[in-house]
Structures are given as C-alpha cells and as structure tokens.
Design an enzyme around this catalytic site. Structure first.
Site, short mmCIF file in Angstrom:
data_model
loop_
_atom_site.label_atom_id
_atom_site.label_comp_id
_atom_site.label_asym_id
_atom_site.label_seq_id
_atom_site.Cartn_x
_atom_site.Cartn_y
_atom_site.Cartn_z
N ASP A 1 21.56 33.47 -2.07
CA ASP A 1 20.30 32.73 -1.99
C ASP A 1 19.19 33.51 -1.30
O ASP A 1 18.35 32.95 -0.60
CB ASP A 1 20.51 31.38 -1.27
CG ASP A 1 21.53 30.52 -1.98
OD1 ASP A 1 21.59 30.58 -3.22
OD2 ASP A 1 22.27 29.78 -1.29
N LYS B 1 17.11 36.42 -5.21
CA LYS B 1 17.37 37.44 -6.23
C LYS B 1 16.73 37.08 -7.57
O LYS B 1 16.26 37.94 -8.29
CB LYS B 1 18.89 37.63 -6.40
CG LYS B 1 19.59 38.16 -5.15
CD LYS B 1 21.08 38.32 -5.36
CE LYS B 1 21.81 37.00 -5.49
NZ LYS B 1 21.81 36.14 -4.29
N GLY C 1 22.92 30.43 -8.47
CA GLY C 1 21.78 29.58 -8.78
C GLY C 1 20.54 30.42 -8.54
O GLY C 1 20.10 30.56 -7.41
N GLN D 1 25.43 36.10 -5.70
CA GLN D 1 25.95 35.95 -4.33
C GLN D 1 25.37 37.07 -3.44
O GLN D 1 24.28 37.54 -3.71
CB GLN D 1 27.48 35.94 -4.31
CG GLN D 1 28.10 34.67 -4.89
CD GLN D 1 28.16 34.65 -6.40
OE1 GLN D 1 28.67 35.58 -7.01
NE2 GLN D 1 27.66 33.61 -7.01
#
Ligand code: IMO
Ligand code: MG
Length: 424
Positions: A12, A15, A39, A223
């Site tokens: 988070d 990216k 996400g 990640q």
C-alpha cells in the site's frame, strides 16, 4: 530493458499511482507475483480504479499488459476485473496476456485460506482471504494447477481430482468443512476457461522477444519488501517474493535485463493484518493519519494500522532490492502535524540496533529511536516544483534521504496523475 517497481514497506505504498504515472514511457507493464490480494489504486480524471490482478498500466489504450508466471490467478477475480474495465470503456482484449505457467486459484484455495487462518488461533496472520498462500502452497507441493492445465478440459479434470483427494480429506477429517465435488467445480469453471483462453500465451518467450526488439518493460511489484516470504517479518508475510529479484523468476527474464529498480515509499508507514510494527502510532495521531490518508484496505476495506516513517526498514529495502531511486508518496497527508518523527534505529535490552533484525522476538519488543522534524501547515497538494516546497517539507525529505542513503527522485502529493513533483 526492464525497470522494476517495488514496495519498500508493508504494501500500500502507492504503487498503483506510480505505475500509472511511469507507464506512459513504457511499452509493456507486467505483474510478476502475488495475486488478487493486491489492491492498486489509480485515479484518472477524478475516476478511481482499483486493480487486483491486471497491471495498473491497462488504462493506456496502447500499452500491453502481462500477468506473469509468478502471479497466482483467480479466474473469478480476473473476469470480474475485465468486466469492470469493459463497463468503464477500457478495452482489455488484445492488450492483456496471461502466462501459461501461472498457477490458478480455485474455490478450495479460498476456503482453506480463511479456515487455516482461523485455526492458527493466536498465530493468526490476517490474510486477505484471497487464497494466495494456499495456491502457492500447492504450487510448491506440486499439486497446483497451472493456467495451461486449467484451460485443457482433460488435464484440468485429472489434476482437480488429485488436488481434491487431499483437500477433501482435510475438509472432512480436520476442518469439519463441507467437501467439494470435482464435477461441480469443473462445470462452474467452464465459463471461466472459455473466457480466459484467449489471453493465454507463453509470456516468458513473448517478453524476451519484446526485449530483443528494444521494447521497454515495466515490472509491477505487488505487496512490499516486509511482506516478502524470505525477507519480510515472517511469518506475518505474504507467500511470494515482492522484492525486485522476484521479477526475474515471476516473468522469466534474466537478471542481466534489469536496468533500473524504483522503490516506492509512503511518507509514513502503514500495515494491514497482524505482525510487528515498531513505529505504529496507537493514539489520536495514528487515527488522524488513517483519516487524512484514507488508510483503509483497497482489497478488504480493513482499516490500516498507521505509524511514522521507519528509515531503518526502508534502508534495508534499498539494499535487498538494489533500489536506484525512491518515489515518496502521500507526503500531502503529513500537512498539519506539528512534529513529524522518523524511526532511525531500535533499542533492545539496552543495545542499539542500526539494522532491520530478522529475530521476531527483537523486532516485536524493541523500542524505536526517533529523530524529529518540525511539521508544516501549507497544503502541498498542488505544488509543481521541488524548489517551491516549504522549507520544513524539504527538510523532512532530505532527512529521509540521509537516513536511507538513497535519493528521492519524485514526490507524490495526491492521488491524481498530475500530482507528482520531480525532485531534480
Ligand atoms: P498491495 O499490492 C498490504 C497482507 C495481508 C496480510 C498478509 C498476508 O496493495 O500493496 P495474504 O492474503 O497475502 O496471504 O496476506 O499480507 N497483504 C497486503 N498488505 N498491501 C497488499 O498489497 C497486501 N497483500 C497482502 O493484509 O497481513
Ligand atoms: Mg494496496
């Protein structure tokens, strides 16, 4: 040649925004690990898109997107994403390619992910429940089903039966869950097999051909370094290698082809799920960061834990990834804080530690050594040049550079495409 974008914290980091920004100058954008646990948020013309499996470059009409062999692919999540994009007028066909040798996430992986995490009791990880760890477990346990097997009816049925033999034993005897019938899954996934077939190619050959042709590839990590199965805060990690080296394995390209590695770091730190987090702020300040930064998971909606920037961690990330430059994100969120702290080391049983310790006992119980800088009041979200930034903002940025030993090349000050400042 290939440029890799990696997360330097616990995911988070922003990216998605960075990939979307950089993608303009590349021909191909490729995901190399993880799955629908990611996400990645991109905001274009005030519209927000969240990507889980499809590379964040898909919004550009002429870019090719690749889901590499290192990714675990949930056909349901993928098709949902394709349909969502189509509904928003974004063409996917002839722009998206999926690796034949990527592994497929099936219903039992998702069920097991949730059940296993519950059974871990006090050792619960707080996974995203997307069947990520369980799909990778099957890959390494050699009972995984690859995309090429999945789209072949005979092979799929044969492999599905073998996998379910074992899974059903666990469901029945151990987890007391309902068993799954291979025929039912086979039928349910008929539609997915048909829809996905047209995207499937040998992506390793494709990417290497494109490299030979002189095309530019952007490898999109999911990640972050501290969720890496080897270098992260094990066992509170994901089941893949987000670090830059993962790009070679997850795409089938030689390390010799990697030209540049860009690290993405958030101007503070967040983490979702369990696991040690020394610079976490548990009082009102943490709450304020969460609120201003809108720190809620893009995949699960869970509130993210928030804390100060941990330079010791990012410094380690720069080393294991071989980072050439950092893009610092969400700096605008820190406006209005009177003082801003930076973690610069740890103290454990009176001893000073200047590096990231692999011992979870030390990392979970250490005290953080902080340095403090003065905050700023100005809204920096519309600044265009580094020179113009308030003095204290520049002091904070330069302090981070000094502590991590790598230059910050760009600073993101908001979610929109244009909100990025070139430092040099
Ligand atoms: P992006 O790509 C933040 C976390 C989960 C959990 C741990 C293991 O958006 O940065 P998993 O489902 O992967 O087995 O869960 O990893 N996690 C993430 N945290 N950002 C992500 O992705 C994450 N993907 C997984 O919350 O703690
Ligand atoms: Mg995310």
């Amino acid at each position: 040649m290939v440029t890799v974008v990696v997360g330097t914290q616990w995911g988070d980091e922003g990216k998605g925004k960075v990939i979307d920004y950089l993608a303009e100058k590349f021909d191909i954008i490729a995901r190399y690990q993880g799955g629908a646990n990611a996400g990645h948020t991109v905001v274009v013309n005030k519209k927000k898109y969240i990507f889980h499996l499809i590379p964040s470059g898909i919004l550009y009409p002429k870019k090719i997107c690749v889901i590499g062999n290192g990714v675990v692919i949930d056909p349901v999540a993928l098709l949902e994403e394709i349909q969502y994009l189509k509904k928003n007028g974004i063409e996917v066909e002839s722009k998206l390619f999926i690796a034949e040798n990527a592994h497929v996430t099936l219903p039992y992986h998702k069920i097991l992910d949730k059940v296993e995490d519950k059974f871990r009791g006090k050792g619960q990880l707080g996974t995203t429940g997307r069947g990520i760890g369980t799909t990778y477990t099957d890959k390494f346990g050699r009972i995984g089903i690859r995309v090429i097997d999945f789209i072949d009816e005979d092979v799929f049925m044969e492999k599905l039966k073998i996998a379910l033999e074992l899974k059903n034993y666990l469901f029945r005897e151990y987890y007391k869950e309902e068993i799954l019938k291979p025929e039912k899954i086979f039928d349910e996934y008929k539609h997915y097999r048909k829809e996905i077939k047209k995207f499937v190619i040998n992506t390793a050959v494709f990417l290497n051909e494109k490299i030979e042709e002189g095309k530019k590839i952007l490898a999109e990590g999911a990640q972050g370094t501290f969720l890496d199965i080897d270098f992260g805060t094990y066992p509170y990690v994901t089941a893949s290698n987000p670090i830059s080296g993962g790009a070679c394995i997850g795409l089938g390209i030689s390390p010799k082809k990697i030209e540049k590695i860009i690290g993405v770091a958030k101007a503070y730190t967040t983490r979702v799920g369990m696991g040690p987090f020394p610079t976490e702020i548990k009082d009102d300040i943490g709450e304020k960061l969460r609120k201003i930064g809108n720190e809620f998971g893009a995949t699960t909606g869970r509130p993210r834990r928030c804390g100060w920037f941990d330079a010791t961690l990012v410094k380690f990330a720069c080393i294991v990834n071989g980072i050439d430059e950092i893009i610092l994100t969400k700096l605008d969120v820190l406006t209005g804080f009177e003082k801003i702290k930076i973690g610069v080391g740890y103290k454990y049983k009176g001893e000073i530690i200047n590096f990231y310790p692999f011992s979870s006992k030390i990392f979970s119980n250490c005290e953080v050594i902080y340095e403090e800088v003065e905050g700023w009041e100005d809204d920096i979200s519309d600044f265009k040049s580094y020179k113009e930034l308030p003095k204290n903002v520049k002091k904070y940025i330069e302090k981070i550079e000094e502590k991590i030993g790598i230059k910050i090349a760009k600073i993101s000050t908001g979610s929109a495409r244009g909100q990025i400042i070139e430092k040099n």
